[in-house]
Design a protein around this motif. Sequence first.
Motif: not given
Length: 331
Positions: A307-323
């Motif tokens: 999602q970060i590499l190919y769909e422009g999702k912000e890394p900080k949002d990814c970390a939060n979503d995993l948690m």
Amino acid sequence: MKTVVIGSGSWGTALAQTLADNGQDVTIYGVNAAEVNDINENHKNSKYFAETALNPVLRATTDLSVVKDADVVVLAVPTIAIEPICKEIDPLLTKKAIVVNVAKGFNPKTNERLSDVIRRCISPDHLSSVVSLIGPSHAEEVVIRQLTSIDAVSQNDADAIAIQNLFSNKYLRIYTGNDEVGSELGAAIKNVMAIASGILSGLGYGDNTRAALITRGLQEMIRYGTYFGGKEETFIGLTGIGDLIVTCTSVHSRNFEAGHQIGSENTVENFFRDNTKTVEGVRTAKIVHEVAKEKGIDMPICEEVYQILYEGKEPKDCANDLMIRKLKAEF
């Protein structure tokens, strides 16, 4: 045994020097004349190793016909180059050679494992077997002869043992294995985890976070690998947890370095604009995403990296979503 190492980059040079240290007949083939001349004339590969002195008997060439009568051909090139170089050397080989692959990833067009690509592109008359020489290793440390252990993995036990004996010495210890599927999938997917680890580091997270990432990342590697027939025990070995640890924690890791830039900037934009290095985890993330989606394999960390590499999702949002995903038992 005559060995030709195809690729005058960092890993090809380090492995070729190991063979030179072992008194073996070894030549590096490279397309970059400056690198080849540096090795031959200055006994250095300054582009990758600054002032590190190489074994003075090591030789390099830009003439690919050097593979003609080779007993062993080591492919030390990026995954994207495996298919074309195999097709190029096949008509040059005059006997069956052991082809050793050291790249970690998949064919970017077909999603094949690299051993399958090599078997498809080199005729049976010219191929004894494929051996994957993989595990927790950075060329920057092997070239200065720091203690390292990796695996020679093959469907052909005799050829795996031959490669084990060829490369092993007092600083490089080779184990053999025959789980080609598990070893190659683990070695490929850990690059995605290394990008994730770098992203978390760039975002400012510390040891607790990295330990969780490595542990849960290992579970994703096991989940994916065993789906395709890999053995679970392979993932607690050198090509699994060993490779995962070194790539997720080292400044020598290009995948970690790429992730760190992305995390510290909270965007992938500058990485794709400025990067000139081979970062295998970028392509692997896309392939794993596509295959996992098709097969229904749960790969949450890999999915967030995609999602970060190919769909422009912000890394900080990814970390939060995993948690904040739905809570569950660990196993």
